[in-house]
Design a protein around this motif. Sequence first.
Motif, mmCIF file in Angstrom:
data_model
loop_
_atom_site.group_PDB
_atom_site.id
_atom_site.type_symbol
_atom_site.label_atom_id
_atom_site.label_comp_id
_atom_site.label_asym_id
_atom_site.label_seq_id
_atom_site.Cartn_x
_atom_site.Cartn_y
_atom_site.Cartn_z
ATOM 1 N N GLU A 1 -8.415 78.624 24.370
ATOM 2 C CA GLU A 1 -7.454 77.559 24.663
ATOM 3 C C GLU A 1 -7.777 76.263 23.933
ATOM 4 O O GLU A 1 -6.886 75.472 23.632
ATOM 5 C CB GLU A 1 -7.427 77.290 26.170
ATOM 6 C CG GLU A 1 -6.759 78.374 26.986
ATOM 7 C CD GLU A 1 -6.648 77.995 28.445
ATOM 8 O OE1 GLU A 1 -5.512 77.835 28.927
ATOM 9 O OE2 GLU A 1 -7.699 77.851 29.105
ATOM 10 N N ASP A 2 -9.056 76.033 23.646
ATOM 11 C CA ASP A 2 -9.463 74.776 23.023
ATOM 12 C C ASP A 2 -9.306 74.769 21.504
ATOM 13 O O ASP A 2 -9.461 73.722 20.871
ATOM 14 C CB ASP A 2 -10.926 74.468 23.373
ATOM 15 C CG ASP A 2 -11.119 74.188 24.850
ATOM 16 O OD1 ASP A 2 -10.151 73.742 25.497
ATOM 17 O OD2 ASP A 2 -12.233 74.419 25.360
ATOM 18 N N GLU B 1 -6.763 74.911 19.634
ATOM 19 C CA GLU B 1 -5.653 74.084 19.154
ATOM 20 C C GLU B 1 -6.099 72.650 18.869
ATOM 21 O O GLU B 1 -5.566 71.994 17.967
ATOM 22 C CB GLU B 1 -4.518 74.087 20.179
ATOM 23 C CG GLU B 1 -3.217 73.489 19.675
ATOM 24 C CD GLU B 1 -2.656 74.211 18.458
ATOM 25 O OE1 GLU B 1 -2.070 73.529 17.586
ATOM 26 O OE2 GLU B 1 -2.811 75.444 18.371
ATOM 27 N N LYS B 2 -7.089 72.167 19.602
ATOM 28 C CA LYS B 2 -7.605 70.812 19.379
ATOM 29 C C LYS B 2 -8.221 70.668 17.991
ATOM 30 O O LYS B 2 -8.308 69.564 17.456
ATOM 31 C CB LYS B 2 -8.671 70.474 20.431
ATOM 32 C CG LYS B 2 -8.199 70.520 21.867
ATOM 33 C CD LYS B 2 -9.366 70.275 22.816
ATOM 34 C CE LYS B 2 -8.948 70.417 24.272
ATOM 35 N NZ LYS B 2 -10.097 70.225 25.199
ATOM 36 N N ARG C 1 -7.288 72.680 15.277
ATOM 37 C CA ARG C 1 -6.473 73.395 14.291
ATOM 38 C C ARG C 1 -6.485 72.710 12.920
ATOM 39 O O ARG C 1 -6.729 73.351 11.890
ATOM 40 C CB ARG C 1 -5.033 73.530 14.784
ATOM 41 C CG ARG C 1 -4.100 74.180 13.757
ATOM 42 C CD ARG C 1 -2.667 74.238 14.261
ATOM 43 N NE ARG C 1 -2.519 75.238 15.309
ATOM 44 C CZ ARG C 1 -2.238 76.521 15.078
ATOM 45 N NH1 ARG C 1 -2.085 76.952 13.821
ATOM 46 N NH2 ARG C 1 -2.090 77.360 16.071
ATOM 47 N N ILE D 1 -5.528 81.749 13.515
ATOM 48 C CA ILE D 1 -5.706 81.164 14.842
ATOM 49 C C ILE D 1 -4.842 81.932 15.829
ATOM 50 O O ILE D 1 -3.638 82.103 15.616
ATOM 51 C CB ILE D 1 -5.340 79.670 14.838
ATOM 52 C CG1 ILE D 1 -6.330 78.904 13.944
ATOM 53 C CG2 ILE D 1 -5.354 79.102 16.255
ATOM 54 C CD1 ILE D 1 -6.018 77.430 13.796
ATOM 55 N N ASP E 1 -2.435 83.259 18.525
ATOM 56 C CA ASP E 1 -1.234 82.711 19.156
ATOM 57 C C ASP E 1 -0.737 83.618 20.283
ATOM 58 O O ASP E 1 0.402 83.520 20.722
ATOM 59 C CB ASP E 1 -0.129 82.495 18.120
ATOM 60 C CG ASP E 1 0.282 83.786 17.416
ATOM 61 O OD1 ASP E 1 -0.305 84.851 17.724
ATOM 62 O OD2 ASP E 1 1.185 83.735 16.559
ATOM 63 N N SER F 1 -0.993 84.270 23.988
ATOM 64 C CA SER F 1 -1.427 83.447 25.119
ATOM 65 C C SER F 1 -2.422 84.154 26.034
ATOM 66 O O SER F 1 -3.393 83.548 26.497
ATOM 67 C CB SER F 1 -0.214 82.978 25.925
ATOM 68 O OG SER F 1 0.534 84.085 26.406
ATOM 69 N N GLN G 1 -6.059 84.021 25.009
ATOM 70 C CA GLN G 1 -6.693 82.704 24.943
ATOM 71 C C GLN G 1 -7.528 82.373 26.175
ATOM 72 O O GLN G 1 -8.290 81.405 26.162
ATOM 73 C CB GLN G 1 -5.617 81.615 24.774
ATOM 74 C CG GLN G 1 -4.718 81.788 23.565
ATOM 75 C CD GLN G 1 -5.349 81.265 22.289
ATOM 76 O OE1 GLN G 1 -6.551 81.410 22.075
ATOM 77 N NE2 GLN G 1 -4.549 80.646 21.448
#
Length: 239
Positions: free
Chosen positions: A162-163, A165-166, A168, A180, A182, A184, A187
């Motif tokens: 989940e982290d 994306e921070k 990316r 990465i 995608d 859900s 994650q």
Amino acid sequence: MRILAIDTSNQTLTVAVCEEKKIIGQYTITVKRNHSLTLMPAITQLVKDVGLTPNGFDRIVVAQGPGSYTGLRIGVTTAKTLAYTLKKELVGISSLKALAANCVMVKGAIIPVFDARRNNVYTGAYEYVDGVLTTVIADRHIAMEEWLEHLKEFDSLYFVGEDVEKFRTQIKAVLPNAEICDISEWQIPNGTALAELGRLAEPEVDIHHFLPNYLKRVEAEENWLKDHTSEVENYVEKI
């Protein structure tokens, strides 16, 4: 072998009951809650729903870390208490490995990531080899910038968590070909995947000395050591 798997290492709480490779039941909640208040009720309800008793397990599997300090303490303490009280086997599994285990269809290096604040991460590298999830680089606490440089040697990279994306933009700037996740459901921790890893692992010999694997001291402890280094050194010399 019946297994109760517990993961409270991050915001997601997941509990699963499995028998060999068969899923009997699973409870997962992703919203932010106090794990100390929700874990035991979740276990109690799940065990009841699948028609078992607390003594109906052969092994307790728990995500050992890294992750949230509070979450890890809650999960590990609960697992230890159940294993000791019920006289069951206890197995600890890396929280990062448990997350990587979701990516069963991925070829190449799987890179699970937890945000450790200040552009640091808890991470490692895993890969499925002949259907078995294998550690390529051991779990570590590391600056993201340094970690990305280290990963340049890999031809295929798949970041999950989940982290992620921070990070990316940072990832793509250094590793433009990295993929990465995608999906859900990949994650977040999966109690069933954790149970399967625990089924294949060796149980702990000494339950009493089983501890969370934080990988890094809590900030308060680090600050204390900075101010008391001489005291610690003097104490060690006396010992």
